[in-house]
Design a protein around this motif. Structure first.
Motif, PDB file in Angstrom:
ATOM      1  N   LEU A 177       0.962  -1.201   0.021  1.00 28.42           N
ATOM      2  CA  LEU A 177       0.019   0.049   0.062  1.00 28.42           C
ATOM      3  C   LEU A 177       0.870   1.486  -0.108  1.00 28.42           C
ATOM      4  CD1 LEU A 177      -2.645  -1.214   2.680  1.00 28.42           C
ATOM      5  CD2 LEU A 177      -3.163  -0.685   0.271  1.00 28.42           C
ATOM      6  N   PRO A 178       0.296   2.385  -0.736  1.00 26.92           N
ATOM      7  CA  PRO A 178       1.157   3.474  -0.601  1.00 26.92           C
ATOM      8  C   PRO A 178       1.424   4.201   0.564  1.00 26.92           C
ATOM      9  CG  PRO A 178      -0.331   3.642  -2.618  1.00 26.92           C
ATOM     10  CD  PRO A 178      -0.710   2.286  -1.533  1.00 26.92           C
ATOM     11  N   GLU A 179       0.785   3.874   1.791  1.00 28.44           N
ATOM     12  CA  GLU A 179       0.847   4.317   2.895  1.00 28.44           C
ATOM     13  C   GLU A 179       2.091   3.917   3.907  1.00 28.44           C
ATOM     14  OE1 GLU A 179      -3.308   5.063   1.781  1.00 28.44           O
ATOM     15  OE2 GLU A 179      -2.095   3.067   1.645  1.00 28.44           O
ATOM     16  N   THR A 180       2.729   2.828   3.306  1.00 27.88           N
ATOM     17  CA  THR A 180       3.915   2.324   3.816  1.00 27.88           C
ATOM     18  C   THR A 180       5.078   3.221   3.700  1.00 27.88           C
ATOM     19  OG1 THR A 180       4.553   1.206   1.831  1.00 27.88           O
ATOM     20  CG2 THR A 180       3.235  -0.343   3.299  1.00 27.88           C
ATOM     21  N   ARG A 181       4.860   4.414   2.899  1.00 24.18           N
ATOM     22  CA  ARG A 181       5.683   5.302   2.825  1.00 24.18           C
ATOM     23  C   ARG A 181       5.911   6.336   4.163  1.00 24.18           C
ATOM     24  NH1 ARG A 181       5.738  11.103   1.812  1.00 24.18           N
ATOM     25  NH2 ARG A 181       7.593  11.880   0.614  1.00 24.18           N
ATOM     26  N   ASP A 182       4.704   6.128   4.782  1.00 27.18           N
ATOM     27  CA  ASP A 182       4.756   6.901   6.054  1.00 27.18           C
ATOM     28  C   ASP A 182       5.782   6.443   7.111  1.00 27.18           C
ATOM     29  OD1 ASP A 182       2.591   8.410   5.057  1.00 27.18           O
ATOM     30  OD2 ASP A 182       1.151   7.344   5.995  1.00 27.18           O
ATOM     31  N   ALA A 183       5.854   5.112   6.896  1.00 28.54           N
ATOM     32  CA  ALA A 183       6.955   4.571   7.992  1.00 28.54           C
ATOM     33  C   ALA A 183       8.148   4.111   7.226  1.00 28.54           C
ATOM     34  CB  ALA A 183       6.367   3.161   8.513  1.00 28.54           C
ATOM     35  N   ASP A 184       8.468   4.964   6.059  1.00 26.60           N
ATOM     36  CA  ASP A 184       9.642   4.666   5.210  1.00 26.60           C
ATOM     37  C   ASP A 184       9.870   3.593   4.709  1.00 26.60           C
ATOM     38  OD1 ASP A 184      12.162   5.590   3.901  1.00 26.60           O
ATOM     39  OD2 ASP A 184      13.244   5.224   5.843  1.00 26.60           O
ATOM     40  N   TYR A 185       8.783   2.753   4.326  1.00 26.11           N
ATOM     41  CA  TYR A 185       8.464   1.644   3.586  1.00 26.11           C
ATOM     42  C   TYR A 185       9.226   0.507   4.575  1.00 26.11           C
ATOM     43  CZ  TYR A 185       7.807   4.833  -0.283  1.00 26.11           C
ATOM     44  OH  TYR A 185       7.280   5.742  -0.846  1.00 26.11           O
ATOM     45  N   ALA A 186       8.777   0.457   5.691  1.00 17.48           N
ATOM     46  CA  ALA A 186       9.333  -0.647   6.568  1.00 17.48           C
ATOM     47  C   ALA A 186       8.730  -1.801   6.226  1.00 17.48           C
ATOM     48  CB  ALA A 186       8.981  -0.262   8.172  1.00 17.48           C
ATOM     49  N   GLU A 187       7.501  -2.196   5.657  1.00 13.41           N
ATOM     50  CA  GLU A 187       7.092  -3.269   5.412  1.00 13.41           C
ATOM     51  C   GLU A 187       7.735  -4.099   4.422  1.00 13.41           C
ATOM     52  OE1 GLU A 187       2.693  -3.953   5.591  1.00 13.41           O
ATOM     53  OE2 GLU A 187       2.519  -2.221   6.912  1.00 13.41           O
ATOM     54  N   PRO A 188       7.868  -3.559   3.251  1.00 12.23           N
ATOM     55  CA  PRO A 188       8.569  -4.043   2.147  1.00 12.23           C
ATOM     56  C   PRO A 188      10.217  -4.454   2.368  1.00 12.23           C
ATOM     57  CG  PRO A 188       8.108  -2.087   1.366  1.00 12.23           C
ATOM     58  CD  PRO A 188       7.489  -2.333   2.655  1.00 12.23           C
ATOM     59  N   ARG A 189      10.792  -3.705   3.260  1.00  6.91           N
ATOM     60  CA  ARG A 189      12.031  -3.900   3.818  1.00  6.91           C
ATOM     61  C   ARG A 189      12.043  -5.059   4.656  1.00  6.91           C
ATOM     62  NH1 ARG A 189      15.524   0.602   3.152  1.00  6.91           N
ATOM     63  NH2 ARG A 189      14.484   2.567   2.637  1.00  6.91           N
ATOM     64  N   ALA A 190      11.056  -5.156   5.558  1.00 11.34           N
ATOM     65  CA  ALA A 190      10.921  -6.382   6.312  1.00 11.34           C
ATOM     66  C   ALA A 190      10.826  -7.776   5.546  1.00 11.34           C
ATOM     67  CB  ALA A 190       9.894  -6.078   7.315  1.00 11.34           C
ATOM     68  N   HIS A 191      10.333  -7.798   4.525  1.00 16.13           N
ATOM     69  CA  HIS A 191      10.067  -8.903   3.781  1.00 16.13           C
ATOM     70  C   HIS A 191      11.487  -9.302   3.137  1.00 16.13           C
ATOM     71  CE1 HIS A 191       7.893 -11.115   0.453  1.00 16.13           C
ATOM     72  NE2 HIS A 191       9.319 -10.938  -0.360  1.00 16.13           N
ATOM     73  N   VAL A 192      12.364  -8.286   2.885  1.00 16.02           N
ATOM     74  CA  VAL A 192      13.583  -8.842   2.590  1.00 16.02           C
ATOM     75  C   VAL A 192      14.446  -9.290   3.742  1.00 16.02           C
ATOM     76  CG1 VAL A 192      16.090  -8.030   1.587  1.00 16.02           C
ATOM     77  CG2 VAL A 192      13.949  -6.921   0.640  1.00 16.02           C
ATOM     78  N   THR A 193      14.354  -8.825   5.029  1.00  9.44           N
ATOM     79  CA  THR A 193      14.973  -8.868   6.390  1.00  9.44           C
ATOM     80  C   THR A 193      14.569 -10.564   6.317  1.00  9.44           C
ATOM     81  OG1 THR A 193      15.258  -6.742   6.759  1.00  9.44           O
ATOM     82  CG2 THR A 193      15.420  -8.303   8.473  1.00  9.44           C
ATOM     83  N   ARG A 194      13.255 -10.800   6.136  1.00  8.07           N
ATOM     84  CA  ARG A 194      12.628 -12.242   6.814  1.00  8.07           C
ATOM     85  C   ARG A 194      13.256 -13.342   5.823  1.00  8.07           C
ATOM     86  NH1 ARG A 194       7.814  -9.472   7.275  1.00  8.07           N
ATOM     87  NH2 ARG A 194       7.049 -10.292   5.164  1.00  8.07           N
ATOM     88  N   ALA A 195      13.499 -13.046   4.426  1.00  7.85           N
ATOM     89  CA  ALA A 195      14.117 -13.794   3.564  1.00  7.85           C
ATOM     90  C   ALA A 195      15.546 -14.113   3.684  1.00  7.85           C
ATOM     91  CB  ALA A 195      13.866 -13.628   2.120  1.00  7.85           C
ATOM     92  N   LEU A 196      16.223 -13.111   4.333  1.00  3.62           N
ATOM     93  CA  LEU A 196      17.690 -13.139   4.536  1.00  3.62           C
ATOM     94  C   LEU A 196      18.005 -13.759   5.783  1.00  3.62           C
ATOM     95  CD1 LEU A 196      20.339 -12.599   3.863  1.00  3.62           C
ATOM     96  CD2 LEU A 196      20.274 -10.275   4.692  1.00  3.62           C
ATOM     97  N   ALA A 197      17.170 -13.607   6.663  1.00  8.61           N
ATOM     98  CA  ALA A 197      17.522 -14.396   8.318  1.00  8.61           C
ATOM     99  C   ALA A 197      17.754 -15.695   8.346  1.00  8.61           C
ATOM    100  CB  ALA A 197      16.202 -13.940   9.194  1.00  8.61           C
ATOM    101  N   PRO A 198      17.151 -16.907   7.777  1.00  4.68           N
ATOM    102  CA  PRO A 198      17.517 -18.180   7.932  1.00  4.68           C
ATOM    103  C   PRO A 198      18.952 -18.260   6.951  1.00  4.68           C
ATOM    104  CG  PRO A 198      15.706 -17.851   6.383  1.00  4.68           C
ATOM    105  CD  PRO A 198      15.801 -16.604   6.904  1.00  4.68           C
ATOM    106  N   ILE A 199      19.219 -17.725   6.285  1.00 12.07           N
ATOM    107  CA  ILE A 199      20.526 -17.956   5.374  1.00 12.07           C
ATOM    108  C   ILE A 199      21.718 -17.340   6.362  1.00 12.07           C
ATOM    109  CG2 ILE A 199      21.581 -17.214   3.300  1.00 12.07           C
ATOM    110  CD1 ILE A 199      19.227 -18.940   2.850  1.00 12.07           C
ATOM    111  N   GLU A 200      21.541 -16.290   6.698  1.00  3.27           N
ATOM    112  CA  GLU A 200      22.540 -15.684   7.642  1.00  3.27           C
ATOM    113  C   GLU A 200      22.878 -16.453   8.972  1.00  3.27           C
ATOM    114  OE1 GLU A 200      22.914 -10.963   7.223  1.00  3.27           O
ATOM    115  OE2 GLU A 200      21.107 -11.503   8.488  1.00  3.27           O
TER     116      GLU A 200
END
Length: 303
Positions: A177-200
């Protein structure tokens, strides 16, 4: 991670495939200075310092208001000029502050995704390794919007040839949603973090290691790279996969890439061909992800 059987995956992953189903099978897409050598100015009481060091002023200094100044004197700025200068400085600050804020604040969110062919036209697909004879297909997929809160729209795009399964590559695009801009796009960034966590966790600080347990009932030789696409992400390869799931254990080496850009998160799975080595597949996944990031910036409107 989109290319793995989701035993403990993020909420948008597909249900665990059966032993006969490939884990990559997609859901339906629904101044002044005298010249050198000039003689020194003649001495005078208004120009030479006294023995005490202070300049000697004549009785005519500073002269009548508005009249000519004595030699060597400088008229101080008038009140009007001082006020004008202050106003100009304030105006410059008034312009600079919002400009600085606009440069440091979140950028506008992206609007509608369009079609797979908009992000990956034929000439772009042709630049990806091993795509000769493959056709790009896919479209909107409502599965991801329902499975991950905040996703407003998604695309599932894949390149296949004849009845090839799994696809040569798959690209999953999630627009939040465009409203994720209000939190500096934390939700799509979290998507990337979740994918990386088990690999790290499996690599424990290394960039590559053999027999890494990714935490998804999958053990493989893993290599991890940073991905300078969009707002950042990663690319990872899996070689010699071992799993209790026969559909995974039977797969050749493959590579994945994940990144976000503003309110969009992208997952790439590149399977390649059996004759490609795993490093080439990792390179291809990173290239495909970077290409998609460039196409998003060039083709999508903002809101």
């Amino acid at each position: 991670m989109p290319g793995q059987p989701p035993a403990h995956r993020s909420p948008w992953d597909r249900p665990e495939p059966s032993a006969q189903r490939s884990p990559w099978e997609p859901p339906e897409p629904s101044g002044d200075v005298p010249p050198a050598g000039s003689p020194p100015p003649p001495p005078g009481p208004s120009r030479l310092p006294s023995a005490g060091g202070a300049p000697v002023r004549g009785p005519d200094f500073p002269g009548e208001p508005g009249g000519p100044l004595p030699e060597g004197a400088v008229r101080p700025p008038g009140r009007g000029r001082a006020l004008a200068g202050a106003a100009a400085a304030l105006a410059a600050v008034a312009v600079a502050v919002p400009l600085a804020l606009s440069l440091t604040g979140p950028r506008p969110a992206y609007g509608a995704l369009g079609a797979c062919a908009d992000l990956l036209p034929d000439d772009v697909v042709a630049e990806i390794p091993a795509t000769g004879g493959h056709t790009l297909g896919g479209g909107p997929s409502y599965y991801y919007g329902e499975a991950e809160p905040g996703v407003d729209e998604s695309l599932f795009c894949s390149a296949t040839r004849d009845d090839e399964s799994p696809a040569l590559f798959t690209v999953i695009v999630l627009r939040y949603l465009p409203e994720t801009r209000d939190a500096d796009y934390a939700e799509p960034r979290a998507h990337v973090t979740r994918a990386l966590a088990p690999i790290e966790r499996g690599l424990a600080g290394a960039s590559a290691a053999p027999s890494v347990d990714t935490g998804d009932d999958l053990v493989a030789d893993v290599e991890l790279r940073d991905l300078p696409a969009g707002d950042g992400g990663h690319a990872v390869s899996y070689a010699d996969p071992r799993s209790a799931n026969p559909a995974v254990a039977a797969q050749d080496d493959w590579a994945e890439a994940t990144f976000s850009t503003r309110n969009i998160a992208v997952d790439v799975i590149y399977r390649g061909t059996p004759d490609m080595d795993v490093d080439a597949k990792l390179d291809a996944a990173a290239l495909l992800a970077t290409t998609v990031a460039d196409r998003i910036g060039a083709t999508l409107d903002t809101v």
